[in-house]
Design an enzyme around this catalytic site. Structure first.
Site, PDB file in Angstrom:
ATOM      1  CB  CYS A 100      -0.996  -0.050   1.157  1.00  0.00           C
ATOM      2  SG  CYS A 100      -2.461   0.964   0.867  1.00  0.00           S
ATOM      3  NE  ARG A 144      -8.997   5.593   2.906  1.00  0.00           N
ATOM      4  CZ  ARG A 144      -7.787   6.074   2.664  1.00  0.00           C
ATOM      5  NH1 ARG A 144      -7.632   7.132   1.893  1.00  0.00           N
ATOM      6  NH2 ARG A 144      -6.726   5.513   3.207  1.00  0.00           N
ATOM      7  CG  HIS A 202      -3.059  -3.480   4.351  1.00  0.00           C
ATOM      8  ND1 HIS A 202      -1.940  -3.014   4.977  1.00  0.00           N
ATOM      9  CD2 HIS A 202      -3.485  -2.469   3.558  1.00  0.00           C
ATOM     10  CE1 HIS A 202      -1.690  -1.769   4.605  1.00  0.00           C
ATOM     11  NE2 HIS A 202      -2.611  -1.409   3.724  1.00  0.00           N
TER      12      HIS A 202
HETATM   13  N1  LIG Z   1      -3.370   1.913   3.645  1.00  0.00           N
HETATM   14  C1  LIG Z   1      -2.420   2.693   3.131  1.00  0.00           C
HETATM   15  O1  LIG Z   1      -1.219   2.371   3.205  1.00  0.00           O
HETATM   16  C2  LIG Z   1      -2.827   3.984   2.498  1.00  0.00           C
HETATM   17  C3  LIG Z   1      -1.813   4.552   1.525  1.00  0.00           C
HETATM   18  C4  LIG Z   1      -2.099   5.974   1.105  1.00  0.00           C
HETATM   19  N2  LIG Z   1      -1.971   6.857   2.219  1.00  0.00           N
HETATM   20  C5  LIG Z   1      -3.448   6.076   0.422  1.00  0.00           C
HETATM   21  O2  LIG Z   1      -4.426   6.407   1.053  1.00  0.00           O
HETATM   22  O3  LIG Z   1      -3.557   5.797  -0.757  1.00  0.00           O
END
Ligand SMILES: NC(=O)CC[C@H](N)C(=O)O
Length: 369
Positions: free
Chosen positions: A224, A257, A321
């Protein structure tokens, strides 16, 4: 490492499996020994004393019978007797199989001694990771900044699966105020919120250790935020941030998101089962022509709703994850094979990983066709 500046627009470039060689057919990494005929197994402990029989776990001496390297959970096998032919003759042109001696031109199998008559004085060094010896060193990069949704588990799973094979492993957690060691074999980079992600990228660029380690042949597994910062740029808190330029990707922001289950079919050249994970990110990632997508998305968003993650050489990034290596232990084994140079590892009990995978893959709702 230079990045091709003429990247394709999102959705146009880097969306095929590309023409990268499959694992096992990778070109040699400069400065890295290539496993092959006549190589010794990794040395453990001290070198043998002249005139003394080698102690348990030591490398064979020319003119003396090689001893079997023990494999965790496996009964020790009988060492070949000097002057006697080996019990199993290597078959030319066959891939190495665990339990058989190495075959000319094939990488050796972990836990196997060289076949009688193959041992040459002054021969090639044993296959080894970037650290230069038989211990697999795993660095967890900046856990104080990059660690979300159980990313620590990636380090635990990797170490556990090495130990289950009797592979010596060392795990090193390196905070963002410490210099990054360059001698490790695998670097793990986790996910993070925008602020810590931007800071991590700044510090990794200033430190330079990860770049040196990659140039020496180290493997990288990034999740990520860690994945995004491997590319040329990414967005954090509305600002465009400089990435590490280690792989040919860049990230911008999506309209929504991406949160939930993530699944996909992995690039067949990696020989891995379906990818499963949990994603939570605002970024969208676009691949240039010198990287390949890790998987084609069937559930969730990943890079852009079509592909997920990216890989090139021994660098592998994903939005998964979970922790990713608990849900995808075959990726942990791929990293261990990259780190050790062994083409095959003894199987381990995957019962609980399989339960987890089945449960999560069944629960995940496929994207509409
Ligand atoms: N879960 C994360 O590592 C998020 C990665 C990054 N900050 C995004 O929102 O894309």
């Amino acid at each position: 490492m230079s990045i091709n500046p003429e990247w394709s627009a999102p959705g146009q470039g880097g969306q095929s499996w590309g023409d990268q060689p499959a694992y096992g057919q990778q070109p040699p990494v400069q400065g890295q020994p290539q496993p092959g005929y006549g190589q010794q197994p990794p040395a453990y402990g001290q070198p043998p004393v002249h005139g003394q029989p080698p102690a348990y776990g030591q490398p064979p001496v020319y003119g003396q019978p090689p001893q079997q390297q023990p494999v965790y959970g496996q009964p020790p096998q009988q060492a070949p007797v000097y002057g006697q032919p080996p019990q199993q003759a290597p078959v030319y042109g066959q891939p190495p199989v665990y339990g058989q001696p190495p075959v000319h031109g094939q990488p050796p199998v972990y836990g196997q001694p060289p076949a009688q008559g193959q041992q040459q004085p002054g021969g090639q060094p044993a296959p080894q990771g970037a650290g230069g010896d038989s211990v697999v060193r795993v660095v967890w990069v900046y856990p104080d900044l990059l660690s979300t949704y159980g990313d620590r588990g990636n380090m635990l799973i990797l170490a556990k699966r090495a130990q289950q094979r009797g592979i010596p492993v060392e795990t090193i957690e390196v905070r963002s105020d410490q210099p990054l060691p360059t001698h490790a074999d695998v670097y793990l980079i986790g996910g993070g919120e925008d602020g810590p992600q931007a800071l991590a990228a700044q510090r990794l660029n200033a430190d330079g250790g990860l770049h040196r380690a990659v140039n020496q042949g180290a493997a990288v597994f990034a999740v990520c935020a860690g994945y995004q910062l491997l590319g040329t740029s990414f967005f954090a808190k509305g600002a465009k941030c400089q990435g590490l330029e280690l792989i040919d990707i860049y990230s911008d922001r999506g309209e929504t998101r991406a949160v939930g289950e993530l699944a996909g079919d992995v690039d067949p050249r990696l020989g891995l089962p379906r990818l499963t994970g949990f994603e939570n990110h605002g970024g969208r990632t676009h691949l240039g022509p010198t990287v390949s997508p890790l998987a084609r998305v069937s559930v969730g968003i990943g890079n852009d709703g079509q592909t997920e993650g990216a890989w090139r050489g021994k660098i592998l990034g994903t939005y998964s994850h979970g922790p990713a290596l608990a849900r995808n232990p075959a990726i942990a084994d791929l990293l261990l094979r990259w780190a050790t140079g062994y083409d095959t590892l003894p199987p381990v009990d995957d019962t609980w990983h399989d339960h987890l995978r089945n449960e999560r893959l069944t629960a995940a709702r496929p994207n509409p066709a």
